[in-house]
Design a protein around this motif. Structure first.
Motif, PDB file in Angstrom:
ATOM      1  N   ARG A   1       0.826  -1.211   0.000  1.00  0.00           N
ATOM      2  CA  ARG A   1       0.000   0.000   0.000  1.00  0.00           C
ATOM      3  C   ARG A   1       0.859   1.259   0.000  1.00  0.00           C
ATOM      4  O   ARG A   1       0.572   2.218  -0.721  1.00  0.00           O
ATOM      5  CB  ARG A   1      -0.928  -0.002   1.211  1.00  0.00           C
ATOM      6  CG  ARG A   1      -1.903   1.177   1.235  1.00  0.00           C
ATOM      7  CD  ARG A   1      -2.902   1.044   2.351  1.00  0.00           C
ATOM      8  NE  ARG A   1      -3.887   2.107   2.290  1.00  0.00           N
ATOM      9  CZ  ARG A   1      -3.755   3.295   2.884  1.00  0.00           C
ATOM     10  NH1 ARG A   1      -2.659   3.546   3.592  1.00  0.00           N
ATOM     11  NH2 ARG A   1      -4.693   4.214   2.779  1.00  0.00           N
TER      12      ARG A   1
ATOM     13  N   ARG B   1       2.197   1.908  -3.419  1.00  0.00           N
ATOM     14  CA  ARG B   1       1.194   2.535  -4.298  1.00  0.00           C
ATOM     15  C   ARG B   1       1.005   4.010  -3.958  1.00  0.00           C
ATOM     16  O   ARG B   1       0.795   4.843  -4.855  1.00  0.00           O
ATOM     17  CB  ARG B   1      -0.130   1.779  -4.188  1.00  0.00           C
ATOM     18  CG  ARG B   1      -0.090   0.370  -4.753  1.00  0.00           C
ATOM     19  CD  ARG B   1      -1.486  -0.194  -4.919  1.00  0.00           C
ATOM     20  NE  ARG B   1      -2.175  -0.346  -3.649  1.00  0.00           N
ATOM     21  CZ  ARG B   1      -2.133  -1.449  -2.903  1.00  0.00           C
ATOM     22  NH1 ARG B   1      -1.427  -2.491  -3.304  1.00  0.00           N
ATOM     23  NH2 ARG B   1      -2.791  -1.519  -1.759  1.00  0.00           N
ATOM     24  N   ILE B   2       1.069   4.351  -2.671  1.00  0.00           N
ATOM     25  CA  ILE B   2       0.931   5.760  -2.275  1.00  0.00           C
ATOM     26  C   ILE B   2       2.074   6.582  -2.839  1.00  0.00           C
ATOM     27  O   ILE B   2       1.868   7.696  -3.360  1.00  0.00           O
ATOM     28  CB  ILE B   2       0.861   5.864  -0.739  1.00  0.00           C
ATOM     29  CG1 ILE B   2      -0.477   5.325  -0.230  1.00  0.00           C
ATOM     30  CG2 ILE B   2       1.041   7.309  -0.285  1.00  0.00           C
ATOM     31  CD1 ILE B   2      -0.594   5.314   1.281  1.00  0.00           C
TER      32      ILE B   2
ATOM     33  N   GLU C   1      -4.942   4.893  -3.188  1.00  0.00           N
ATOM     34  CA  GLU C   1      -4.797   4.798  -1.736  1.00  0.00           C
ATOM     35  C   GLU C   1      -4.644   6.174  -1.092  1.00  0.00           C
ATOM     36  O   GLU C   1      -5.265   6.464  -0.073  1.00  0.00           O
ATOM     37  CB  GLU C   1      -3.584   3.922  -1.403  1.00  0.00           C
ATOM     38  CG  GLU C   1      -3.662   2.516  -1.953  1.00  0.00           C
ATOM     39  CD  GLU C   1      -4.786   1.718  -1.330  1.00  0.00           C
ATOM     40  OE1 GLU C   1      -5.250   2.095  -0.237  1.00  0.00           O
ATOM     41  OE2 GLU C   1      -5.198   0.704  -1.925  1.00  0.00           O
TER      42      GLU C   1
ATOM     43  N   ASP D   1      -7.110   8.184   1.653  1.00  0.00           N
ATOM     44  CA  ASP D   1      -6.703   8.850   2.897  1.00  0.00           C
ATOM     45  C   ASP D   1      -7.154  10.311   2.915  1.00  0.00           C
ATOM     46  O   ASP D   1      -7.647  10.809   3.935  1.00  0.00           O
ATOM     47  CB  ASP D   1      -5.185   8.775   3.055  1.00  0.00           C
ATOM     48  CG  ASP D   1      -4.713   7.376   3.412  1.00  0.00           C
ATOM     49  OD1 ASP D   1      -5.552   6.570   3.853  1.00  0.00           O
ATOM     50  OD2 ASP D   1      -3.515   7.095   3.243  1.00  0.00           O
TER      51      ASP D   1
END
Length: 309
Positions: free
Chosen positions: A160, A163-164, A199, A203
């Protein structure tokens, strides 16, 4: 034979009656559930319901819930690190509590235990004297399943965050362009969240939802900075919080952060290529070079054979 049939039928009937009685008891509300909400002098811990059992169906959770909860508590006492698990669950955006995660670990361990027990049972048909070794293998498989779930959570966090980092430059550039066009930071954030998927966008959507429910903008972005495990996202959130609080220019900061992330990505790519230089040489040395040598020398060897004959 008739006596064995009667005995087996009685055992099967008794098992069905026990299952029906248990299901009836599950559906009936417990006395604590009916009475505790009306007792105001109890603490919040005394009123709290029993923790959930993962994603199991209600009937299965009602039947196997107590032993699974006991197993989860035992895993928590042995392994510990509830704060670390909670932190990684937040960073991986996994909608689980620590107790639910421990229950999942127990389920993974039981699955590995079942596979090892099945293999040991098949093996014991040919070699009955290996029962103690099979039991040890089953216990090791249970421990492996419990630790494998924890390792997979770490892998989820790593994937993750990768990907961020990949989508951060585009999101930062979009936000910088919206702010430079004259929009307020919150309006620009809303535009970016509606136009992007990923992602980091998820957020930011949670931050935007917290702001819309009345939380101060700076506090919402400070919470994002504290929750994330990436320094670049923490700097991004802190920069927006400071810009909103003090009215400092935001577009230049976002452009600079996006450029820094792109440059860091290029440096990381070069470093990975340098570390894997030997691996990249393997197909050249063991595949391309032998084929080249064969093509270069085979005509000469063939000509020598023809000349000698």
């Amino acid at each position: 034979m008739r006596g064995w049939g009667l005995l087996l039928g009685a055992l099967a009937g008794g098992g069905v009656l026990l299952i029906l009685a248990r299901l009836r008891a599950i559906r009936r509300p417990r006395l604590a559930v009916r009475v505790l909400p009306y007792l105001r002098d109890l603490t919040a811990d005394a009123r709290a319901p029993e923790p959930a059992v993962g994603m199991l169906p209600p009937v299965v959770a009602g039947v196997f819930g107590p032993p699974l909860r006991a197993g989860a508590d035992a895993v928590e006492r042995i392994l510990g690190g509830a704060a670390s698990v909670r932190r990684r669950l937040e960073r991986a955006a996994v909608p689980r509590t620590v107790h639910e995660f421990r229950v999942e670990q127990v389920l993974w361990g039981l699955a590995c235990f079942g596979l090892a027990a099945g293999y040991g049972l098949l093996h014991s048909l040919h070699d009955p004297g290996n029962a103690p070794a099979g039991l040890v293998v089953c216990l090791v498989a249970f421990v492996f399943g419990v630790l494998a779930r924890d390792s997979w959570l770490t892998s989820q966090v790593r994937d993750r965050e990768r990907r961020i980092v990949a989508e951060f430059p585009a999101v930062a550039e979009m936000l910088a362009l919206a702010v430079a066009a004259g929009e307020a930071p919150i309006a620009a954030l809303d535009r970016v969240v509606r136009r992007s998927r990923g992602e980091l966008s998820a957020d930011l959507a949670r931050v935007l939802a917290a702001v819309r429910t009345g939380e101060p903008v700076a506090a919402a972005f400070d919470a994002l900075a504290a929750r994330t495990g990436l320094p670049l996202v923490a700097r991004f959130a802190s920069g927006i919080a400071v810009a909103v609080e003090r009215g400092t220019p935001l577009a230049d900061v976002l452009h600079a952060q996006a450029a820094d992330v792109r440059e860091a990505g290029r440096r990381e790519l070069i470093e990975v290529a340098a570390r894997k230089e030997v691996l990249m040489m393997i197909p050249i040395v063991f595949l391309v070079l032998p084929v080249t040598v064969v093509f270069a020398f085979y005509p000469g060897v063939l000509g020598l054979h023809l000349g000698m004959s």
